[in-house]
Design a protein around this motif. Structure first.
Motif, short mmCIF file in Angstrom:
data_model
loop_
_atom_site.label_atom_id
_atom_site.label_comp_id
_atom_site.label_asym_id
_atom_site.label_seq_id
_atom_site.Cartn_x
_atom_site.Cartn_y
_atom_site.Cartn_z
N ALA A 76 0.85 -1.05 0.09
CA ALA A 76 0.04 0.13 -0.05
C ALA A 76 0.62 1.23 -0.08
N ASN A 77 1.91 1.12 1.00
CA ASN A 77 2.80 2.46 0.95
C ASN A 77 3.68 2.97 -0.37
N ILE A 78 4.07 1.78 -1.05
CA ILE A 78 4.65 1.74 -2.38
C ILE A 78 3.54 2.30 -3.51
N LEU A 79 2.37 1.60 -3.49
CA LEU A 79 1.69 2.00 -4.50
C LEU A 79 0.98 3.41 -4.49
N ALA A 80 0.91 3.93 -3.09
CA ALA A 80 0.46 5.11 -2.87
C ALA A 80 1.39 6.30 -3.25
N GLU A 81 2.76 6.03 -2.65
CA GLU A 81 3.82 7.07 -2.73
C GLU A 81 4.32 6.87 -4.30
N GLU A 82 4.72 6.02 -4.91
CA GLU A 82 5.34 5.97 -6.07
C GLU A 82 4.32 5.88 -7.11
N LYS A 83 3.18 5.25 -7.08
CA LYS A 83 2.23 5.25 -8.42
C LYS A 83 1.06 6.20 -8.42
N GLY A 84 0.92 6.78 -7.18
CA GLY A 84 -0.07 7.46 -6.93
C GLY A 84 -1.59 6.85 -6.95
N CYS A 85 -1.56 5.79 -6.53
CA CYS A 85 -2.63 4.88 -6.54
C CYS A 85 -3.43 5.26 -5.25
N ASP A 86 -4.90 5.33 -5.30
CA ASP A 86 -5.76 5.52 -4.30
C ASP A 86 -5.96 3.93 -3.44
N VAL A 87 -5.22 4.14 -2.32
CA VAL A 87 -5.18 2.55 -1.84
C VAL A 87 -5.84 2.30 -0.50
N THR A 88 -6.75 1.58 -0.40
CA THR A 88 -7.62 1.22 0.99
C THR A 88 -7.03 0.00 1.57
N LEU A 89 -6.74 0.01 2.91
CA LEU A 89 -6.39 -1.42 3.67
C LEU A 89 -7.71 -1.69 4.26
N ARG A 90 -8.13 -2.71 4.42
CA ARG A 90 -9.53 -3.26 4.87
C ARG A 90 -9.31 -4.41 5.80
N PRO A 91 -8.74 -4.32 6.92
CA PRO A 91 -8.67 -5.56 7.91
C PRO A 91 -10.06 -5.82 8.61
N ILE A 92 -10.43 -6.85 8.44
CA ILE A 92 -11.73 -7.40 8.75
C ILE A 92 -12.08 -7.54 10.28
N PHE A 93 -10.80 -8.04 10.94
CA PHE A 93 -11.14 -8.35 12.44
C PHE A 93 -10.22 -7.39 13.35
N ILE A 94 -8.95 -7.90 13.53
CA ILE A 94 -8.30 -6.98 14.45
C ILE A 94 -7.64 -5.82 13.68
N PHE A 95 -7.65 -4.47 14.42
CA PHE A 95 -6.80 -3.64 13.88
C PHE A 95 -6.30 -2.75 15.20
N ASP A 96 -4.98 -2.78 15.14
CA ASP A 96 -4.20 -2.01 15.85
C ASP A 96 -3.72 -0.75 15.46
N PRO A 97 -4.29 0.35 16.07
CA PRO A 97 -4.08 1.73 15.62
C PRO A 97 -2.57 2.22 15.80
#
Length: 362
Positions: free
Chosen positions: A26-47
């Motif tokens: 996600a970091n690479i695609l957003a920073e290097e290719k300007g993609c609109d990337v979403t991470l969708r964890p279904i269960f646990i999310f550690d802020p």
């Protein structure tokens, strides 16, 4: 703005290799290719993991927590409802990725949206082909090793497209964070072994502790640090106590920065019964720490790219003799580390993102 891409998977937390692979992509695609990337964890999310993620990447947890039985209940939902919950009911993304075996895989292929590409990502090869029907429905199935991709084509000839993509790891972030000062948790002499992963059955930590107990009885000097948490936590702590290994094996549980410990060890051990392509092994090589690994998916490719280390038979005896061989010849560790000085670049993101871009067509 580049393509809109959503990665769905189970948990977004530090000790989860799938999560670390997703956030790195996600970091690479957003920073290097300007993609609109979403991470969708279904269960646990550690802020706290937000510190590792680019502000350009969107994070949208579904539940944000996990309790026993939750995954089983989610499995029982109709596929279309799963898709609606995970990816939404409208055409939001150009590419939807079921980035982990399980609910995310079912969800991503349960859509009739012809304007969205639906990808399934396989991290650990599905030997039983339990999700064969889902693989056939996907526009593309991506394996994390070349060997697994070839095997999948042979096992399911009717699959639309089978490809592979090694997990690109942000080596700069890992190396920077590894420099943080820390007092290594073991003062025991001898080889300092390290492992990082979820404390679950497939990681093989039960047999690893048993093997090290045998080696201790044989008079070898060493220590092991285990970083991670999971459902086998209490069983492993009890085993460690029963075998009187508390002076040799240290559990650090979940760590926000495992790299500061890994970088100060001697050898990383992957004792898994199954893997797709170990993110933890890759990170270790990047940090100049050689690897002993069982012959799980991707292991041969990792050892070949590193030009050093050991891949052993995926059995207790195989792992025992691999570890013993290093204890019998500790000078080999320095030789391996010298080799990694020139080969670790093979694991850098700059080498691996090229294939990621081709796979996602960005």
């Amino acid at each position: 703005m580049g393509k809109k891409i959503c990665f769905a998977f189970n948990h977004l937390q530090y000790s989860d290799g799938v999560a670390r692979a997703a956030l790195s992509m996600a970091n690479i695609l957003a920073e290097e290719k300007g993609c609109d990337v979403t991470l969708r964890p279904i269960f646990i999310f550690d802020p706290e993991i937000k510190k590792m993620i680019s502000p350009k990447v969107k994070i949208k947890p579904l539940f944000g927590f996990w309790i026993r039985g939750m995954v089983s209940l989610f499995w029982k939902l109709p596929g279309k409802l799963m898709h609606a919950l995970v990816f939404g009911t409208k055409h939001e993304y150009d590419v939807e990725v079921g980035f982990q075996h399980g609910p995310a895989t079912v969800a991503v292929v349960s859509s009739n949206d012809i304007y969205t590409q639906h990808y399934v990502w396989i991290h650990t090869y599905d030997d039983s082909l339990f999700m064969r029907n889902q693989y056939v429905k996907a526009d593309k199935v991506v394996c994390v090793s070349k060997g697994a991709s070839i095997k999948l084509k042979n096992d399911i000839p009717e699959i639309k497209c089978s490809d592979y993509c090694y997990n690109p790891i942000d080596e700069k972030s890992i190396i920077d964070r590894s420099r943080e000062e820390v007092k290594y948790p073991s003062v025991h002499k001898g080889i300092k072994f390290m492992t990082v992963g979820r404390l679950s059955e497939e990681k093989g930590y039960h047999r690893l502790i048993s093997i090290l107990s045998r080696l201790k009885e044989e008079g070898y000097d060493f220590s092991l640090v285990i970083i991670g948490d999971g459902p086998q936590r209490e069983k492993l702590l009890k085993l460690n106590d029963e075998l009187k290994m508390n002076d040799r094996v240290t559990f650090l549980l979940e760590q926000k920065n495992p790299f500061k410990y890994v970088s100060k060890s001697d050898v990383f051990v992957c004792s898994s019964f199954s893997e797709g392509y170990s993110t933890a092994c890759t990170e270790s090589c990047i940090l100049n720490i050689p690897v002993i690994t069982t012959s799980v998916g991707g292991a041969e490719e990792i050892i070949n790219d590193a030009g050093c280390g050991v891949m052993c038979d995926n059995s207790e005896e195989g792992l025992y003799y691999a570890i013993k061989s290093v204890l019998d010849n500790p000078k080999i560790v320095s030789e391996w580390k010298n080799t990694l000085e020139s080969t670790k670049k093979n694991f850098f993101a700059s080498e691996r993102v090229k294939r990621l871009y081709r796979v996602l067509d960005v």
